[in-house]
Design an enzyme around this catalytic site. Structure first.
Site, mmCIF file in Angstrom:
data_model
loop_
_atom_site.group_PDB
_atom_site.id
_atom_site.type_symbol
_atom_site.label_atom_id
_atom_site.label_comp_id
_atom_site.label_asym_id
_atom_site.label_seq_id
_atom_site.Cartn_x
_atom_site.Cartn_y
_atom_site.Cartn_z
ATOM 1 N N ASP A 137 -10.925 0.619 2.312
ATOM 2 C CA ASP A 137 -10.374 -0.626 2.863
ATOM 3 C C ASP A 137 -11.341 -1.299 3.818
ATOM 4 O OD1 ASP A 137 -8.223 0.404 1.553
ATOM 5 O OD2 ASP A 137 -6.890 0.484 3.284
ATOM 6 N N ASP A 173 -9.960 -7.457 3.506
ATOM 7 C CA ASP A 173 -10.102 -6.004 3.496
ATOM 8 C C ASP A 173 -11.061 -5.681 2.357
ATOM 9 O OD1 ASP A 173 -8.165 -5.832 5.487
ATOM 10 O OD2 ASP A 173 -6.849 -4.478 4.377
ATOM 11 N N HIS A 207 -4.832 -5.190 -1.690
ATOM 12 C CA HIS A 207 -5.864 -4.343 -2.293
ATOM 13 C C HIS A 207 -5.763 -4.354 -3.817
ATOM 14 C CE1 HIS A 207 -5.764 -2.075 1.783
ATOM 15 N NE2 HIS A 207 -6.276 -3.292 1.872
ATOM 16 N N ASP A 253 -7.088 -2.265 -5.931
ATOM 17 C CA ASP A 253 -7.413 -1.041 -6.667
ATOM 18 C C ASP A 253 -6.218 -0.226 -7.166
ATOM 19 O OD1 ASP A 253 -6.973 -0.342 -4.027
ATOM 20 O OD2 ASP A 253 -8.757 0.899 -3.811
ATOM 21 N N ARG A 272 1.415 -6.533 -13.112
ATOM 22 C CA ARG A 272 0.593 -7.478 -12.330
ATOM 23 C C ARG A 272 -0.548 -7.942 -13.214
ATOM 24 N NH1 ARG A 272 -0.352 -3.152 -7.358
ATOM 25 N NH2 ARG A 272 1.827 -2.682 -6.972
ATOM 26 N N SER A 286 2.067 2.579 -0.089
ATOM 27 C CA SER A 286 1.629 2.100 -1.397
ATOM 28 C C SER A 286 2.724 2.263 -2.437
ATOM 29 C CB SER A 286 0.381 2.859 -1.838
ATOM 30 O OG SER A 286 -0.600 2.788 -0.835
ATOM 31 N N SER A 287 2.526 1.593 -3.578
ATOM 32 C CA SER A 287 3.478 1.676 -4.673
ATOM 33 C C SER A 287 3.145 2.874 -5.560
ATOM 34 C CB SER A 287 3.408 0.387 -5.496
ATOM 35 O OG SER A 287 2.219 0.391 -6.264
ATOM 36 N N CYS A 325 -9.079 4.668 -3.112
ATOM 37 C CA CYS A 325 -8.900 4.259 -1.707
ATOM 38 C C CYS A 325 -9.583 5.208 -0.728
ATOM 39 C CB CYS A 325 -7.418 4.266 -1.331
ATOM 40 S SG CYS A 325 -6.384 3.173 -2.274
HETATM 41 O O1 DAV Z 1 0.187 -0.889 -5.306
HETATM 42 O O2 DAV Z 1 0.782 -0.537 -3.284
HETATM 43 C C1 DAV Z 1 -2.043 0.056 -2.977
HETATM 44 C C2 DAV Z 1 -3.495 -0.107 -2.729
HETATM 45 C C3 DAV Z 1 -3.937 0.730 -1.626
HETATM 46 N N1 DAV Z 1 -5.349 0.525 -1.342
HETATM 47 C C4 DAV Z 1 -0.067 -0.836 -4.115
HETATM 48 C C5 DAV Z 1 -1.463 -1.117 -3.653
#
Ligand code: DAV
Length: 375
Positions: free
Chosen positions: A116, A204, A253, A255, A272, A306-307, A359
């Site tokens: 990040d 970031d 982000h 990634d 997405r 994060s997801s 990450c």
């Molecule tokens: O999908 O929550 C997380 C990315 C963390 N660098 C997400 C993105």
């Protein structure tokens, strides 16, 4: 097993132009002293309304920190065994408040994830502006490494983007409610109305993907258009492309959304998708953009920002080899079908510290030069 102090190391050379060339030297973050920061505008916008993190802050539980470190250490050891040199940051005291003439917040974040903060482009490592107040001082975790690289590599360019002021003018107040709802968020994302304003350049490093001469940058919560313009002026020899991924209610982000695996092949998060009008450069040059496999989990682990799409947050070791989180069986299976050799890495219990395998690392050296993949 990081470099022992008494082991004479080869002097560092900083060089990395993309996300896939053979990796030889990398930084792996630490879970040490990671905190859940108190509420602040940009961070709140990212925390889902039903998240277990709403309304609580402070140092993360020690047993979670220990477990996170165990997994990160194992990951680092595995990389070392494969011949990749690994450096680790030195944690600052994240319990300290962050105070500048413009803002005050009661605690900081952690020395995770390095991706990040640090953007490596060729022989340069650039410290991002960041866009959360609690992450304003995060670059300090990496300064001992930056100093060492500076001493060892005569060509290393240590750069730092202008520190932002992060006053309230940087954030849209509309995002400050905790009852916005996903529908509204999706609509706002579609309209490119994000929590950060255009007050000053913000980015970031993890919103940027490197494709040799081309840098692909996500416009979202953590990176604004001025931040992308700053990057364009800072890297005059690159083409800088702004991308959006409608369908993500919390766009931070790139990634866990868009993952290049090798020249010609990119995984895209099927929730997405890159809009058709932003696909031209890939189509024109014969690049394939394929939907990533579904995540193996229905929900992120506890206290995680994060997801579940950290499933596609993979670390490419070379154009034929990729590290995939051990429990992400569908993603691993897809990699296999795409002709990649999969290295399984257990990391899920460290996701809470800010992300997955991509990450929690930052490139120092990959073989190869700056190539033009989209002539
Ligand atoms: O999908 O929550 C997380 C990315 C963390 N660098 C997400 C993105």
């Amino acid at each position: 097993m990081t470099q022992k102090p008494d082991t004479p190391a080869e002097p560092t050379i900083v060089n990395s132009w993309n996300e896939w060339d053979p990796l030889r030297h990398v930084i792996v973050g630490r879970a040490d002293d990671c905190h859940i920061p108190p509420e602040e505008p940009a961070l709140d916008a990212k925390v889902p309304e039903n998240s277990d993190m709403r309304g609580q802050w402070g140092r993360r539980p020690q047993e979670m920190i220990d477990r996170g470190n165990e997994l990160l250490d194992n990951f680092a050891d595995m990389l070392v065994k494969r011949g990749v040199r690994v450096d680790r940051p030195d944690s600052i005291d994240h319990s300290l408040p962050a105070t500048t003439p413009d803002f005050h917040t009661e605690s900081q974040f952690g020395c995770m994830p390095p991706r990040d903060v640090l953007l490596t482009v060729g022989s340069e490592m650039l410290e991002a502006t960041m866009s959360y107040r609690c992450r304003w001082f995060e670059y300090l975790n990496y300064r001992p490494l930056m100093q060492r690289y500076f001493n060892e590599d005569p060509n290393f360019r240590h750069e730092s983007a202008p520190k932002p002021r992060l006053t309230d003018a940087d954030y849209h107040p509309d995002y400050l409610s905790d009852k916005i709802g996903v529908e509204k968020r999706l609509q706002w994302a579609e309209e490119k109305f994000f929590v950060t304003t255009e007050e000053e350049p913000l980015f970031d490093a993890a919103d940027v993907l490197r494709f040799g001469r081309d840098l692909v940058v996500q416009h979202g919560f953590t990176t604004n258009l001025k931040g992308i313009e700053w990057l364009r002026r800072h890297f005059p020899d690159h083409r800088v492309h702004t991308v959006n991924f409608p369908g993500d209610p919390y766009p931070i982000h790139i990634d866990a959304t868009f993952t290049p695996l090798r020249p010609g092949l990119i995984l895209n998060n099927p929730q997405r998708r890159l809009p058709e009008e932003q696909r031209k450069m890939y189509n024109d040059n014969g690049w394939e953009i394929v939907d990533a496999a579904q995540p193996a989990h229905n929900a992120p682990p506890p206290l995680c920002y994060s997801s579940t799409w950290l499933s596609m947050n993979v670390l490419v070791l070379d154009p034929k080899t990729v590290c995939v989180e051990k429990s992400e069986v569908y993603q691993a299976e897809q990699m296999d079908k795409l002709g990649m050799n999969v290295v399984e890495v257990e990391l899920r219990d460290a996701y809470a510290f800010g992300g997955g395998l991509h990450c929690c690392t930052a490139d120092v050296y990959r073989e190869g030069d700056c190539e033009d993949y989209f002539p």
